[in-house]
Design an enzyme around this catalytic site. Structure first.
Site, mmCIF file in Angstrom:
data_model
loop_
_atom_site.group_PDB
_atom_site.id
_atom_site.type_symbol
_atom_site.label_atom_id
_atom_site.label_comp_id
_atom_site.label_asym_id
_atom_site.label_seq_id
_atom_site.Cartn_x
_atom_site.Cartn_y
_atom_site.Cartn_z
ATOM 1 N N ARG A 1 0.921 -0.633 0.095
ATOM 2 C CA ARG A 1 0.059 0.459 0.042
ATOM 3 C C ARG A 1 0.419 1.411 0.187
ATOM 4 N NH1 ARG A 1 -3.740 -2.257 -1.832
ATOM 5 N NH2 ARG A 1 -5.641 -3.064 -0.962
ATOM 6 N N HIS B 1 -1.560 0.660 -10.075
ATOM 7 C CA HIS B 1 -1.668 -0.191 -8.948
ATOM 8 C C HIS B 1 -2.381 -1.488 -10.580
ATOM 9 C CE1 HIS B 1 -4.188 -1.150 -4.542
ATOM 10 N NE2 HIS B 1 -4.266 -1.773 -5.819
HETATM 11 C C1 OXD Z 1 -5.692 -5.618 -3.196
HETATM 12 C C2 OXD Z 1 -5.205 -4.761 -4.861
HETATM 13 O O1 OXD Z 1 -5.613 -5.119 -2.174
HETATM 14 O O2 OXD Z 1 -5.423 -4.900 -5.263
HETATM 15 O O3 OXD Z 1 -6.119 -6.604 -3.872
HETATM 16 O O4 OXD Z 1 -4.787 -4.001 -3.481
#
Ligand code: OXD
Length: 293
Positions: A213, A261
């Site tokens: 993240r 992402h």
């Molecule tokens: C998840 C993502 O948390 O794709 O699945 O970031």
């Protein structure tokens, strides 16, 4: 089926269970106020941070999509690691400008001092910080190419045949790390875990890859390390703000590879998880992937 991008229709606000996949923040906040009979949310994302921040009542249990993304994220992370060591980014830049990148090809030694990257994963020291199910899927892919992998997690030991150290062991490990891979979830405890201090402890030839993240990495510190040359490169798939805003410094940071992402987003086996958990829910049995709140 419901449209995850719109408010849940009035006739379904009596739902007891909600499966969540790709719902924007606003849709979740709206569901938190309007779905007053809700008791359980099954997320398909591995990281349920957006759901936890949406304001659902404490009695609503949340289960994550842990394990659904192991293969896809491991694959993308391997692609980033290979791009970093082989400098496919520079080769592609050269191609775009119609230039044969002589300095990146031809006769080469295994670990060329002139190559602007590690050159190979063979013998590379790779540290995976956040050694859950994705890390355990990724580790054998890296070791198959000759890398030495060490995991970092709350509980040390050996997992899936890989040595796992706790955070106390990080300083010694960082000093010998060639590639640091972050797969940390976003929690108060992991905010900016990959800090200026951590980046300083890495060797100057090291690379950082983050697929966990964005909140777990200090982006300003990373930008500074890359601009000042105290870190060789980085590949980021996740950011503090997504989409990465137009004016972000990171768009111009040298030796930074950005992917949008893209590592996850392709849950594998979601139907089976939902089915298993629904049966457990109806039978009053423990749910898989229950998130502590
Ligand atoms: C998840 C993502 O948390 O794709 O699945 O970031």
């Amino acid at each position: 089926m419901y449209d995850a991008t719109s408010p849940v229709p009035d006739e379904h606000t009596d739902a007891e269970v909600l499966v969540v996949w790709g719902n924007p923040r606003g849709q979740l906040t709206d569901s938190a106020t309007r779905l007053t009979r809700l008791r359980w949310i099954q997320a398909l994302a591995a990281g349920p941070d957006v759901i936890l921040a949406a304001g659902f009542a404490p009695e609503v249990r949340v289960t994550s999509g842990r394990s659904l993304h192991d293969g896809p994220v491991a694959e993308h992370t391997l692609a980033l690691a290979l791009t970093a060591v082989r400098r496919l980014d520079l080769m592609h830049d050269a191609q775009r400008s119609g230039r044969w990148a002589r300095e990146l090809g031809g006769v080469q030694s295994a670990r060329p001092s002139t190559f602007p990257g590690l050159g190979t994963l063979n013998g590379a020291e790779v540290t995976i910080w956040g050694f859950g199910s994705i890390g355990q899927r990724l580790a054998p892919l890296l070791t198959a190419l000759g890398a030495n992998v060490v995991g970092v997690a709350t509980t040390p030991g050996t997992r899936a045949g890989v040595p796992v150290i706790a955070a106390e062991g990080l300083p010694a490990r960082l000093a010998e790390t060639d590639i640091l891979i972050g797969i940390l979830p976003a929690t108060p405890a992991t905010a900016h875990a990959i800090s200026a201090d951590v980046l300083t402890q890495l060797p100057a030839h090291a690379w950082v890859i983050n697929v966990g993240r964005g909140a777990t990495l200090d982006e300003d510190a990373l930008d500074h390390a890359l601009r000042s040359g105290t870190l060789a490169g980085a590949a980021l798939d996740v950011f503090d703000r997504e989409p990465l805003p137009d004016g972000s410094l990171l768009w111009t940071t040298p030796n930074l590879i950005i992917t949008p992402h893209a590592a996850g987003g392709r849950p594998q086996g979601a139907e089976a998880l939902i089915k298993k958990n629904l049966a457990a829910y109806l039978a009053g049995e423990p749910l898989l992937n229950l998130v502590e709140r």
